[in-house]
Write a protein that holds these residues in place. Sequence first.
Motif, PDB file in Angstrom:
ATOM      1  N   ASP A 147     -24.142  16.484  -7.870  1.00 22.61           N
ATOM      2  CA  ASP A 147     -25.263  16.959  -8.656  1.00 22.61           C
ATOM      3  C   ASP A 147     -25.119  17.969  -9.798  1.00 22.61           C
ATOM      4  O   ASP A 147     -24.128  18.713  -9.714  1.00 22.61           O
ATOM      5  CB  ASP A 147     -25.963  17.841  -7.411  1.00 22.61           C
ATOM      6  N   SER A 162     -27.509  19.025 -11.755  1.00 21.27           N
ATOM      7  CA  SER A 162     -28.784  19.519 -12.166  1.00 21.27           C
ATOM      8  C   SER A 162     -28.906  20.997 -12.691  1.00 21.27           C
ATOM      9  O   SER A 162     -29.637  21.424 -13.502  1.00 21.27           O
ATOM     10  CB  SER A 162     -29.574  19.386 -11.115  1.00 21.27           C
ATOM     11  N   SER A 215     -25.355  24.185  -8.877  1.00 21.18           N
ATOM     12  CA  SER A 215     -25.208  22.772  -8.074  1.00 21.18           C
ATOM     13  C   SER A 215     -23.659  22.183  -8.262  1.00 21.18           C
ATOM     14  O   SER A 215     -23.111  21.828  -7.606  1.00 21.18           O
ATOM     15  CB  SER A 215     -26.164  21.833  -8.417  1.00 21.18           C
TER      16      SER A 215
END
Length: 88
Positions: free
Chosen positions: A68, A70, A74
């Motif tokens: 991840d 993002s 994360s």
Amino acid sequence: MSDSIKDKVIEIIAEQAVMDVADVTMESTLEDLGIDSLGLVESIFAIEEAFDIQVPFNANDPEQSDFDISSVASIVAAITELVAQKDA
């Protein structure tokens, strides 16, 4: 979460973004920081080298990766998990 992992990941990301570490927050996205796909790949390589881990990231198809990206938070969480798995 280990502060040393968080600090090192932020340091690597800040270096790629050519920013001061203080300007990189956990809520920042790579887009916010101006990191393009090449910068992302370079960040991943630097993270792998710093922590002696393999990041499950497919640069050709980032959406299909089990990693991840993002936000900085994360990324830090994923790296913390990978380091824990390596040390287990």
